[in-house]
Design an enzyme around this catalytic site. Sequence first.
Site, PDB file in Angstrom:
ATOM      1  N   ALA B  80      25.872 -11.883   3.376  1.00 12.89           N
ATOM      2  CA  ALA B  80      24.674 -10.819   3.459  1.00 12.89           C
ATOM      3  C   ALA B  80      25.336  -9.454   3.369  1.00 12.89           C
ATOM      4  O   ALA B  80      25.813  -8.976   4.479  1.00 12.89           O
ATOM      5  CB  ALA B  80      24.024 -11.127   4.660  1.00 12.89           C
ATOM      6  N   GLU B  81      25.305  -8.969   2.235  1.00 14.46           N
ATOM      7  CA  GLU B  81      26.025  -7.744   1.962  1.00 14.46           C
ATOM      8  C   GLU B  81      25.275  -6.540   2.906  1.00 14.46           C
ATOM      9  O   GLU B  81      26.030  -5.544   3.257  1.00 14.46           O
ATOM     10  CB  GLU B  81      26.207  -7.346   0.617  1.00 14.46           C
ATOM     11  CG  GLU B  81      27.350  -8.164  -0.098  1.00 14.46           C
ATOM     12  CD  GLU B  81      27.001  -9.722  -0.269  1.00 14.46           C
ATOM     13  OE1 GLU B  81      25.631  -9.891  -0.176  1.00 14.46           O
ATOM     14  OE2 GLU B  81      27.607 -10.429  -0.845  1.00 14.46           O
ATOM     15  N   GLN B 103      32.941  -8.795  -1.133  1.00 16.57           N
ATOM     16  CA  GLN B 103      33.600  -9.611  -1.843  1.00 16.57           C
ATOM     17  C   GLN B 103      33.810  -9.102  -3.352  1.00 16.57           C
ATOM     18  O   GLN B 103      34.736  -9.399  -4.022  1.00 16.57           O
ATOM     19  CB  GLN B 103      33.051 -10.929  -1.641  1.00 16.57           C
ATOM     20  CG  GLN B 103      34.451 -12.107  -1.940  1.00 16.57           C
ATOM     21  CD  GLN B 103      33.956 -13.167  -1.453  1.00 16.57           C
ATOM     22  OE1 GLN B 103      33.230 -14.039  -2.181  1.00 16.57           O
ATOM     23  NE2 GLN B 103      34.408 -13.667  -0.315  1.00 16.57           N
ATOM     24  N   PHE B 104      32.774  -8.747  -4.097  1.00 16.85           N
ATOM     25  CA  PHE B 104      32.771  -8.429  -5.404  1.00 16.85           C
ATOM     26  C   PHE B 104      31.933  -7.356  -5.593  1.00 16.85           C
ATOM     27  O   PHE B 104      30.866  -7.282  -5.181  1.00 16.85           O
ATOM     28  CB  PHE B 104      32.297  -9.598  -6.403  1.00 16.85           C
ATOM     29  CG  PHE B 104      33.460 -10.612  -6.587  1.00 16.85           C
ATOM     30  CD1 PHE B 104      34.581 -10.283  -7.516  1.00 16.85           C
ATOM     31  CD2 PHE B 104      33.500 -11.467  -5.720  1.00 16.85           C
ATOM     32  CE1 PHE B 104      35.478 -11.497  -7.554  1.00 16.85           C
ATOM     33  CE2 PHE B 104      34.379 -12.735  -5.592  1.00 16.85           C
ATOM     34  CZ  PHE B 104      35.766 -12.241  -6.629  1.00 16.85           C
ATOM     35  N   GLY B 106      29.837  -6.368  -7.879  1.00 19.75           N
ATOM     36  CA  GLY B 106      28.419  -6.759  -7.982  1.00 19.75           C
ATOM     37  C   GLY B 106      27.423  -7.297  -7.127  1.00 19.75           C
ATOM     38  O   GLY B 106      26.150  -7.207  -7.227  1.00 19.75           O
ATOM     39  N   PHE B 107      28.045  -7.623  -6.115  1.00 19.56           N
ATOM     40  CA  PHE B 107      27.319  -8.097  -4.855  1.00 19.56           C
ATOM     41  C   PHE B 107      27.244  -6.974  -3.732  1.00 19.56           C
ATOM     42  O   PHE B 107      26.497  -7.356  -2.557  1.00 19.56           O
ATOM     43  CB  PHE B 107      27.943  -9.260  -3.943  1.00 19.56           C
ATOM     44  CG  PHE B 107      27.924 -10.312  -5.182  1.00 19.56           C
ATOM     45  CD1 PHE B 107      26.858 -10.934  -5.701  1.00 19.56           C
ATOM     46  CD2 PHE B 107      29.261 -10.911  -5.534  1.00 19.56           C
ATOM     47  CE1 PHE B 107      27.117 -11.852  -6.678  1.00 19.56           C
ATOM     48  CE2 PHE B 107      29.262 -11.955  -6.320  1.00 19.56           C
ATOM     49  CZ  PHE B 107      28.116 -12.501  -7.145  1.00 19.56           C
ATOM     50  N   TYR B 109      25.133  -4.383  -4.531  1.00 21.56           N
ATOM     51  CA  TYR B 109      23.543  -4.009  -4.749  1.00 21.56           C
ATOM     52  C   TYR B 109      22.636  -4.053  -3.720  1.00 21.56           C
ATOM     53  O   TYR B 109      21.739  -3.359  -3.172  1.00 21.56           O
ATOM     54  CB  TYR B 109      23.111  -4.700  -6.038  1.00 21.56           C
ATOM     55  CG  TYR B 109      23.583  -4.122  -7.463  1.00 21.56           C
ATOM     56  CD1 TYR B 109      23.700  -2.969  -7.816  1.00 21.56           C
ATOM     57  CD2 TYR B 109      24.285  -5.105  -8.273  1.00 21.56           C
ATOM     58  CE1 TYR B 109      24.264  -2.495  -8.993  1.00 21.56           C
ATOM     59  CE2 TYR B 109      25.059  -4.697  -9.238  1.00 21.56           C
ATOM     60  CZ  TYR B 109      25.018  -3.459  -9.684  1.00 21.56           C
ATOM     61  OH  TYR B 109      25.628  -3.061 -10.899  1.00 21.56           O
ATOM     62  N   PRO B 110      22.504  -5.461  -2.794  1.00 25.13           N
ATOM     63  CA  PRO B 110      21.553  -5.577  -1.823  1.00 25.13           C
ATOM     64  C   PRO B 110      21.976  -4.708  -0.599  1.00 25.13           C
ATOM     65  O   PRO B 110      21.138  -4.447   0.086  1.00 25.13           O
ATOM     66  CB  PRO B 110      22.014  -7.365  -1.341  1.00 25.13           C
ATOM     67  CG  PRO B 110      22.516  -7.675  -2.707  1.00 25.13           C
ATOM     68  CD  PRO B 110      23.433  -6.689  -3.474  1.00 25.13           C
ATOM     69  N   HIS B 150      30.431 -10.079 -11.412  1.00 20.25           N
ATOM     70  CA  HIS B 150      31.857  -9.929 -10.566  1.00 20.25           C
ATOM     71  C   HIS B 150      32.972  -8.860 -11.443  1.00 20.25           C
ATOM     72  O   HIS B 150      33.849  -8.955 -10.945  1.00 20.25           O
ATOM     73  CB  HIS B 150      32.717 -11.444 -10.488  1.00 20.25           C
ATOM     74  CG  HIS B 150      31.945 -12.419  -9.907  1.00 20.25           C
ATOM     75  ND1 HIS B 150      30.864 -13.065 -10.162  1.00 20.25           N
ATOM     76  CD2 HIS B 150      32.469 -12.997  -8.667  1.00 20.25           C
ATOM     77  CE1 HIS B 150      30.407 -13.823  -9.267  1.00 20.25           C
ATOM     78  NE2 HIS B 150      31.456 -13.897  -8.398  1.00 20.25           N
TER      79      HIS B 150
END
Lengths: 108, 347
Positions: B80-81, B103-104, B106-107, B109-110, B150
Amino acid sequence: MAELSFPLPDLGEGLIEATILEWLVEVGEHVERNQPLVEVETTKSSLELPSPQTGVVVRTHGAPGETIEVGETLVVFEVPDDTAGIIGTVPKDEKPKRRVRLNVDLDD
Amino acid sequence: MSNAVAAPPAHAPESGAARTGRTSLSMNQAINAALHDALAADPRAVVLGEDVGVLGGVFRVTDGLQAEFGADRVFDTPLAESGILGMSVGLAMAGYHPIPEVQFDGFVYPAINQLVTQIARMNFRTRGALPMPITLRMPSFGGIQSPELHSESLEWLFAHVAGLKVVSPSSPHQAYHLLRHAASRPDPVVYMEPKSRYWQKGEVDFDEPGNLEGVDVAREGRHLTLVAWGAMVTRCLQAAEAAAEDGLDVEVLDLRWLSPIDADGLAASIAKTRRAVVVHEAPKTAGLGAEVAQLITERCFGTLKAPVERVTGFDVPFPSGSLENEYIPNIDRILYGIQRVLEYRRG
């Protein structure tokens, strides 16, 4: 090289174990992805499990007749060390190729 | 390690002992060493993120840290970013120095809400009472043929957010020292790790960090400046080698700090070469290349021999792995950009 283990997956809907019937590969053998690894029997059916990846079989767990629980290690593979993590590939450091030539007229 | 000069092993220094000398490390090892030393040097530092603890990170960047520093200083979080960065806000307010990992790229954004409305503004909002000493680490950019989300290139987004500092290393030496530098600052820093260069080896000099602020001249040249950051620095160095075969002496400027940009260092290089090409992986429209080009124009308009060119990704989402080599600027596209600058003539 790195070792990667393959745990017994749930082979049906909520099955908790499977019994080894026959190993189709040996320790030290190189296997290809999707090559049959082992024949197992569950309470629903017997089936051949395909290999999830290419690699060398380092260890197998369970002799014929033994029961393995879902989530326990079934096979340990040795795989090349070029996977980038959980996904992706390590980029090769090779001399870059070029096709474009510059026409240098600086006019300074 | 063959050319190590009286250096301690990269992964096993005595706890608390400062590293000295020079040693060859891959970039992920250099970042691991920097995290280790930041944890050892600062009891308020904590590392948190998905899989950073037991697993040691999907790229082994946090390998061994939990074993050495314990699960209360290096700990796994739920996937849960927004929670990872939200927790970092709370930790920072409570006096900790969080070093979260997303972790990457692109994740993240949240977690943009936490980043933009809390981390970037808290110092401003509280008139300096609550600085946010947070260093957000994030494997960034493309180059490893990974699935969607990613391989993003989000420097344009972070650089536009007032209150955030943004930095991207391009070599193991920079990776070590810039991370130590970022983690020692009171400000929030987004530290963008070029994941395609994790396995790149290079010498890290623990005694001589060099100047850690502003631009770094990665290669000196007289005729044209290639401006790049992160993974594109290596590619620009390769393009400069190719250009040299054709008789063009290209300077490669590693921007390093993407916010704030070292406009003086940038202008100094362009004042010398009078020609510039900016190279980045992100789409061209409203990318950071536009900002760099405008800074050059403001400072060097009178001396420029040609408009600043941009060689970038395309205005599409980052494509799947099989098309990656078409999307990320390659040597030929950089050379075409150089050629366009060389061919420009005033009317």
